[in-house]
Design a protein around this motif. Sequence first.
Motif, PDB file in Angstrom:
ATOM      1  N   THR A 137       0.116  14.404  -1.257  1.00  0.00           N
ATOM      2  CA  THR A 137      -0.137  14.209  -2.544  1.00  0.00           C
ATOM      3  C   THR A 137       1.081  13.717  -3.050  1.00  0.00           C
ATOM      4  OG1 THR A 137      -1.853  15.811  -2.796  1.00  0.00           O
ATOM      5  CG2 THR A 137      -1.002  15.048  -4.843  1.00  0.00           C
ATOM      6  N   THR A 138       0.759  12.660  -3.865  1.00  0.00           N
ATOM      7  CA  THR A 138       2.119  11.832  -4.332  1.00  0.00           C
ATOM      8  C   THR A 138       2.195  12.526  -5.877  1.00  0.00           C
ATOM      9  OG1 THR A 138       1.637   9.721  -3.716  1.00  0.00           O
ATOM     10  CG2 THR A 138       3.120   9.908  -5.434  1.00  0.00           C
ATOM     11  N   ARG A 140       4.256   6.426  -2.145  1.00  0.00           N
ATOM     12  CA  ARG A 140       3.203   7.301  -1.812  1.00  0.00           C
ATOM     13  C   ARG A 140       3.633   8.384  -0.884  1.00  0.00           C
ATOM     14  NH1 ARG A 140      -2.207   5.615  -2.492  1.00  0.00           N
ATOM     15  NH2 ARG A 140      -2.555   3.514  -2.958  1.00  0.00           N
ATOM     16  N   GLY A 141       3.272   9.692  -1.392  1.00  0.00           N
ATOM     17  CA  GLY A 141       3.591  11.039  -0.732  1.00  0.00           C
ATOM     18  C   GLY A 141       4.913  11.332  -1.134  1.00  0.00           C
ATOM     19  N   THR A 148       0.953  -1.287  -0.104  1.00  0.00           N
ATOM     20  CA  THR A 148      -0.035  -0.063  -0.056  1.00  0.00           C
ATOM     21  C   THR A 148       0.940   1.471   0.089  1.00  0.00           C
ATOM     22  OG1 THR A 148       0.006  -0.322   2.327  1.00  0.00           O
ATOM     23  CG2 THR A 148      -1.978  -1.304   1.271  1.00  0.00           C
ATOM     24  N   GLU A 149       2.126   1.037   0.568  1.00  0.00           N
ATOM     25  CA  GLU A 149       2.937   2.181   0.737  1.00  0.00           C
ATOM     26  C   GLU A 149       3.532   2.873  -0.978  1.00  0.00           C
ATOM     27  OE1 GLU A 149       5.481  -0.886   2.086  1.00  0.00           O
ATOM     28  OE2 GLU A 149       3.662  -0.199   2.198  1.00  0.00           O
ATOM     29  N   ALA A 156       2.689   3.934  -4.695  1.00  0.00           N
ATOM     30  CA  ALA A 156       1.929   4.665  -5.624  1.00  0.00           C
ATOM     31  C   ALA A 156       2.153   4.091  -6.866  1.00  0.00           C
ATOM     32  CB  ALA A 156       1.983   6.028  -5.352  1.00  0.00           C
ATOM     33  N   LEU A 191      -1.370   3.328  -8.135  1.00  0.00           N
ATOM     34  CA  LEU A 191      -2.399   3.176  -7.264  1.00  0.00           C
ATOM     35  C   LEU A 191      -3.059   1.766  -7.181  1.00  0.00           C
ATOM     36  CD1 LEU A 191      -4.028   6.633  -7.354  1.00  0.00           C
ATOM     37  CD2 LEU A 191      -2.141   5.769  -6.050  1.00  0.00           C
ATOM     38  N   ARG A 220      -9.159   9.327  -9.014  1.00  0.00           N
ATOM     39  CA  ARG A 220      -7.970   9.462  -8.090  1.00  0.00           C
ATOM     40  C   ARG A 220      -6.631   9.924  -8.719  1.00  0.00           C
ATOM     41  NH1 ARG A 220      -7.228   3.262  -6.664  1.00  0.00           N
ATOM     42  NH2 ARG A 220      -5.925   4.151  -4.798  1.00  0.00           N
ATOM     43  N   GLU A 231      -4.959  11.228  -5.373  1.00  0.00           N
ATOM     44  CA  GLU A 231      -3.976  10.759  -4.600  1.00  0.00           C
ATOM     45  C   GLU A 231      -2.728  10.994  -5.200  1.00  0.00           C
ATOM     46  OE1 GLU A 231      -4.959   6.702  -3.410  1.00  0.00           O
ATOM     47  OE2 GLU A 231      -7.018   7.301  -3.861  1.00  0.00           O
ATOM     48  N   LEU A 232      -2.412  11.154  -6.407  1.00  0.00           N
ATOM     49  CA  LEU A 232      -1.278  11.027  -7.283  1.00  0.00           C
ATOM     50  C   LEU A 232      -1.641  12.102  -8.399  1.00  0.00           C
ATOM     51  CD1 LEU A 232       1.341   9.995  -8.446  1.00  0.00           C
ATOM     52  CD2 LEU A 232      -0.260   8.259  -9.767  1.00  0.00           C
TER      53      LEU A 232
END
Length: 282
Positions: A183-184, A31-32, A3-4, A6, A66, A80, A152-153
């Motif tokens: 936000t990635t 992510r992030g 999940t971490e 992206a 994602l 997303r 998210e991205l």
Amino acid sequence: MQTEVAIAVRGLRRSYGGTVAVDGIDLDVARGEVFALLGPNGAGKTTTVEILEGYRRRDAGDVRVLGVDPAAATADWRARVGIVLQGTGEFEELTVREVVQHFAGFYPDGDDPDKVIERVGLTGKARSRTHALSGGQKRRLDVALGIVGRPELLFLDEPTTGFDPAARQEFWELIRDLAAAGTTIVLTTHYLDEAEALADRVGVIAAGTLVEVAPPSRLGDREAAPATVSWRTAEGGSEQTTSTTPTALVAELAERFGGEVPGLTVTRPTLEDVYLRMIGHR
């Protein structure tokens, strides 16, 4: 896929006729993270990003963005992901608020238009028609349209091309704020100082191959590269040398001059130096 992560890419390939554009790329983006993709024109950078965005098919490889294969993307997945192209479009007779409100309606959970406008620094221009905006303000509107769906991205394609220095600095602060909110961001740019200022990591593509991925300060072993130390001599001339132990050399010079070393500079290879060497080898 964890999940971490992206973006996860393995063995990505794409050819156009007999020309190989992307030749077996492996890549993970957390992510992030703010990730900058660098490369000369024709290196495969645009093809790679368009495959990740779901706008271009691949010939081979596994791609997950994602957690979804973008080649089979649904409307839910697209909601997303935000994309800021070099130019989103022309809305000459609409106001900033009208454009953002219109785009917000495309998403199942679109953000509040006024909050988005405030976030990109256009509150004072909300009632202005877009033809009256400056270049930097139009770019902020592009970003507003890219983030109004609460992505998210976010993909940013050459976001500050044509900006003056002040507008670039303001835009960089906006990107930092987006990243701080979680936000990635995947950024493509030809400005090496922009990549160094914004990116957690950079990847260099040359001839369809991902040459290296690293934080900007460590790309191409920049941290370990010999430093160039220069100073003014007692006779008023200048002298310089390269050293793998510049701190020791500066201490030696300070002792020789009895304190401050006149005209002292210590430089290591810049990100641009390293980048040009990498793409030159390809």
